[in-house]
Design a protein around this motif. Structure first.
Motif, mmCIF file in Angstrom:
data_model
loop_
_atom_site.group_PDB
_atom_site.id
_atom_site.type_symbol
_atom_site.label_atom_id
_atom_site.label_comp_id
_atom_site.label_asym_id
_atom_site.label_seq_id
_atom_site.Cartn_x
_atom_site.Cartn_y
_atom_site.Cartn_z
ATOM 1 N N SER A 2 1.067 -1.116 -0.165
ATOM 2 C CA SER A 2 0.017 -0.056 0.061
ATOM 3 C C SER A 2 0.786 1.287 -0.055
ATOM 4 O O SER A 2 1.954 1.297 0.709
ATOM 5 N N TYR A 3 0.423 2.124 -0.830
ATOM 6 C CA TYR A 3 1.145 3.399 -0.929
ATOM 7 C C TYR A 3 0.190 4.479 -0.461
ATOM 8 O O TYR A 3 0.201 5.779 -1.029
ATOM 9 N N TYR A 4 -0.558 4.403 0.622
ATOM 10 C CA TYR A 4 -1.449 5.339 0.989
ATOM 11 C C TYR A 4 -1.180 5.695 2.256
ATOM 12 O O TYR A 4 -0.898 5.092 3.313
ATOM 13 N N PRO A 5 -1.105 7.219 2.664
ATOM 14 C CA PRO A 5 -1.038 8.094 1.753
ATOM 15 C C PRO A 5 -0.018 8.204 1.010
ATOM 16 O O PRO A 5 1.058 7.980 1.365
ATOM 17 N N PRO A 6 -0.070 8.881 -0.334
ATOM 18 C CA PRO A 6 1.352 8.886 -1.034
ATOM 19 C C PRO A 6 2.079 10.023 -0.429
ATOM 20 O O PRO A 6 1.420 11.155 -0.049
ATOM 21 N N ASP A 102 6.363 6.464 -6.401
ATOM 22 C CA ASP A 102 6.186 5.504 -5.069
ATOM 23 C C ASP A 102 7.572 5.418 -4.660
ATOM 24 O O ASP A 102 8.703 6.196 -5.268
ATOM 25 N N LEU A 108 3.000 6.875 -9.386
ATOM 26 C CA LEU A 108 1.833 6.387 -8.803
ATOM 27 C C LEU A 108 0.577 7.192 -9.462
ATOM 28 O O LEU A 108 -0.539 6.538 -9.896
ATOM 29 N N LEU A 109 0.789 8.595 -9.810
ATOM 30 C CA LEU A 109 -0.180 9.421 -10.428
ATOM 31 C C LEU A 109 0.503 10.155 -11.275
ATOM 32 O O LEU A 109 1.805 10.386 -11.184
#
Length: 148
Positions: A2-6, A102, A108-109
């Motif tokens: 998981s990369y939340y929150p980035p 990431d 990621l975005l």
């Protein structure tokens, strides 16, 4: 994984299709915003409310900040040629990509600013009483902003 929150500090900026990324390191990116303008229509005889209808989409300018590069870079040369030639020269529009990365450096975005062109280039104040890095700010107008 998981990369939340980035994390907001690991990003890169790239001119779409550029071969060199040596000058695309910036310390700050801002202006990644979109909104829809509202049109208010007042109906005769109705004083309790006005109709709020969607208008055109709009966005601000993309603002990039970094330490001044002594040697000319792709971004610097583009800004210099556009801003110094002004309206008498040809304005070269380019697509700009902003990648939020990431931990492994993978996107990621991605935000894509299409048909961007420099509208402002400024250098921060020099102050002999402070120990700051000399910073340049590049500002770009663009046609559309897409988040992927």
């Amino acid at each position: 994984m998981s990369y939340y929150p980035p994390l907001g500090f690991y990003f890169k900026v790239q001119i779409s299709g550029a071969k060199s990324e040596d000058d695309a390191a910036f310390t700050e990116v801002s202006g990644l915003d979109m909104e829809i303008e509202l049109e208010e229509i007042k109906e005769g005889g109705e004083n309790g409310f006005s109709h709020r209808l969607p208008g055109r989409g709009k966005h601000g300018n993309l603002v990039l900040k970094r330490g001044i590069l002594v040697k000319g870079s792709q971004f610097s040369n583009w800004c210099k040629s556009t801003l110094q030639d002004g309206v008498i020269g040809k304005i070269a529009c380019k697509d700009l990509n902003i990648f939020l990365l990431d931990r492994a450096g993978r996107p990621l975005l991605t935000w894509n600013c299409t048909r961007a062109w420099p509208v402002k280039w400024s250098v921060g104040a020099f102050d002999s009483t402070r120990n700051d890095v000399a910073v340049e700010t590049l500002e770009f107008a663009f046609q559309t902003l897409t988040r992927r």
